[in-house]
Write a protein that holds these residues in place. Structure first.
Motif, PDB file in Angstrom:
ATOM      1  N   ALA A   1      -4.339  -3.834   6.569  1.00  0.00           N
ATOM      2  CA  ALA A   1      -3.411  -2.906   6.400  1.00  0.00           C
ATOM      3  C   ALA A   1      -3.789  -1.332   6.230  1.00  0.00           C
ATOM      4  CB  ALA A   1      -2.410  -3.137   5.217  1.00  0.00           C
ATOM      5  N   ALA A   2      -5.123  -1.292   6.075  1.00  0.00           N
ATOM      6  CA  ALA A   2      -5.497  -0.089   5.679  1.00  0.00           C
ATOM      7  C   ALA A   2      -5.611   1.038   6.573  1.00  0.00           C
ATOM      8  CB  ALA A   2      -7.377  -0.145   5.356  1.00  0.00           C
ATOM      9  N   THR A   3      -5.845   0.809   8.251  1.00  0.00           N
ATOM     10  CA  THR A   3      -5.566   2.049   8.961  1.00  0.00           C
ATOM     11  C   THR A   3      -4.029   2.281   9.348  1.00  0.00           C
ATOM     12  OG1 THR A   3      -7.625   1.146  10.106  1.00  0.00           O
ATOM     13  CG2 THR A   3      -6.127   2.638  11.177  1.00  0.00           C
ATOM     14  N   ALA A   4      -3.210   1.169   9.335  1.00  0.00           N
ATOM     15  CA  ALA A   4      -1.738   1.639   9.270  1.00  0.00           C
ATOM     16  C   ALA A   4      -1.239   2.538   8.117  1.00  0.00           C
ATOM     17  CB  ALA A   4      -1.128   0.186   9.216  1.00  0.00           C
ATOM     18  N   ILE A   5      -1.685   2.300   7.230  1.00  0.00           N
ATOM     19  CA  ILE A   5      -1.459   3.084   6.033  1.00  0.00           C
ATOM     20  C   ILE A   5      -1.632   4.391   5.937  1.00  0.00           C
ATOM     21  CG2 ILE A   5      -1.635   3.419   3.261  1.00  0.00           C
ATOM     22  CD1 ILE A   5      -1.566   0.365   3.090  1.00  0.00           C
TER      23      ILE A   5
ATOM     24  N   GLY B   1       0.935  -1.138   0.107  1.00  0.00           N
ATOM     25  CA  GLY B   1      -0.108  -0.122  -0.074  1.00  0.00           C
ATOM     26  C   GLY B   1       0.720   1.187   0.046  1.00  0.00           C
ATOM     27  N   LEU B   2       1.828   1.335   0.718  1.00  0.00           N
ATOM     28  CA  LEU B   2       2.642   2.280   0.800  1.00  0.00           C
ATOM     29  C   LEU B   2       3.533   2.708  -0.442  1.00  0.00           C
ATOM     30  CD1 LEU B   2       4.152   2.350   4.266  1.00  0.00           C
ATOM     31  CD2 LEU B   2       2.462   4.122   3.397  1.00  0.00           C
ATOM     32  N   GLY B   3       3.945   1.473  -1.226  1.00  0.00           N
ATOM     33  CA  GLY B   3       4.385   1.521  -2.349  1.00  0.00           C
ATOM     34  C   GLY B   3       3.586   1.914  -3.343  1.00  0.00           C
ATOM     35  N   ALA B   4       2.340   1.660  -3.292  1.00  0.00           N
ATOM     36  CA  ALA B   4       1.432   2.292  -4.520  1.00  0.00           C
ATOM     37  C   ALA B   4       1.106   3.602  -4.263  1.00  0.00           C
ATOM     38  CB  ALA B   4      -0.004   1.621  -4.244  1.00  0.00           C
ATOM     39  N   LEU B   5       1.657   4.367  -3.081  1.00  0.00           N
ATOM     40  CA  LEU B   5       1.584   5.720  -2.808  1.00  0.00           C
ATOM     41  C   LEU B   5       2.880   6.285  -3.111  1.00  0.00           C
ATOM     42  CD1 LEU B   5      -0.432   5.849   0.514  1.00  0.00           C
ATOM     43  CD2 LEU B   5      -1.382   6.302  -1.773  1.00  0.00           C
ATOM     44  N   GLY B   6       3.869   5.709  -3.805  1.00  0.00           N
ATOM     45  CA  GLY B   6       4.923   6.140  -4.100  1.00  0.00           C
ATOM     46  C   GLY B   6       6.016   6.184  -3.102  1.00  0.00           C
ATOM     47  N   TYR B   7       6.070   5.370  -2.138  1.00  0.00           N
ATOM     48  CA  TYR B   7       6.995   5.419  -0.986  1.00  0.00           C
ATOM     49  C   TYR B   7       7.918   4.278  -1.465  1.00  0.00           C
ATOM     50  CZ  TYR B   7       4.618   7.987   2.600  1.00  0.00           C
ATOM     51  OH  TYR B   7       3.730   8.979   3.241  1.00  0.00           O
ATOM     52  N   ARG B   8       9.253   4.501  -1.013  1.00  0.00           N
ATOM     53  CA  ARG B   8      10.359   3.563  -1.240  1.00  0.00           C
ATOM     54  C   ARG B   8      10.188   2.666   0.026  1.00  0.00           C
ATOM     55  NH1 ARG B   8      16.908   4.161  -1.642  1.00  0.00           N
ATOM     56  NH2 ARG B   8      17.385   2.162  -2.427  1.00  0.00           N
TER      57      ARG B   8
END
Length: 245
Positions: free
Chosen positions: A218-222, A23-30
């Motif tokens: 994972a949604a709330t953690a993201i 999920g974080l990767g999909a938002l552009g995070y490394r």
């Protein structure tokens, strides 16, 4: 030019941790994939990269001082800072029939192992990563907890809270309390720290029992990992909102 944000997820080779990394990767995070097992870690990195995520592996055993120090040094070499830390790695400890951990017959070594991973490990990793987090303009820390760690819910006879889990549940209560202490220490800074309950997710951790998918868990953690600067700190959330302590 917008700098790519860097996120470390512990226990990220599978389950909820992997879903958080996705999920974080999909938002552009490394995404730094923290995991003990080299084969599973490499496989997770390969899968994330195949999905278009900028990911790299981080050998990480949260119960080992040298491993955690080495992980911090690797991230410094690879990225120079850290924007998000998700403390996801955790164990339930040996469970009896129907997931029961009877406090009257509990193996004290089991309690020590659970607390060492679920609480001491979080403190160890968080403190090792703090110098890197302090280099971020908006550092976020998310601790993966559980509603079984809510003393309020556990003590309420009107609430269905599942089996007695005398090692795992108190370890999450301990983690929640530690989260509050960090939030107090970080007051007045730009570091936001919160805990979250992913719910009962069908993963290897639960023997693939549970109505929720890893992505749902994972949604709330993201969301907490990507809070704005005026977001909450020192609180406990699930999908429905604030969970009582």
């Amino acid at each position: 030019m917008i700098e790519t944000k860097i996120a470390l997820v512990t226990g990220a080779n599978q389950g909820i941790g992997y879903a958080i990394g996705t999920g974080l990767g999909a938002l552009g995070y490394r995404v730094a994939v923290g995991a003990r097992d080299a084969v599973r870690r490499d496989t997770a990195v390969e899968k994330l990269r195949a999905a278009g995520v900028d990911a790299f592996g981080v050998p990480l055993d949260v119960t080992g001082d040298q491993s955690v120090t080495g992980a911090a040094e690797l991230i410094e070499r690879q990225a120079g800072r850290l924007d998000v830390l998700v403390n996801n790695a955790g164990i339930s400890g040996q469970l009896g029939a129907d997931w029961v951990q009877d406090p009257t017959t509990l193996d004290l070594d089991l309690v020590r192992r659970v607390v060492e991973t679920n609480v001491v490990g979080v403190i160890r990793v968080t403190n090792a990563m703090l110098p890197l987090l302090r280099r971020s303009s908006s550092p976020r820390i998310v601790n993966i907890s559980s509603s079984v760690g809510s003393v309020t819910l556990q003590a309420d006879p009107e609430v269905e809270v599942g089996p007695v889990m005398a090692a795992y549940a108190p370890s999450k209560s301990f983690l929640n309390a530690v989260t509050v202490q960090y939030a107090r220490q970080f007051a007045g800074t730009n570091i936001l720290i919160n805990a979250t309950c992913p719910g009962l997710v069908a993963t290897a951790f639960t023997g693939f029992h549970g109505p929720r998918t890893p992505a749902q868990g994972a949604a709330t953690a993201i969301r907490l990992a990507t809070l704005p600067n005026d977001g909450p700190s020192g609180a406990f959330f699930d999908d429905e909102g604030v969970v009582p302590w």
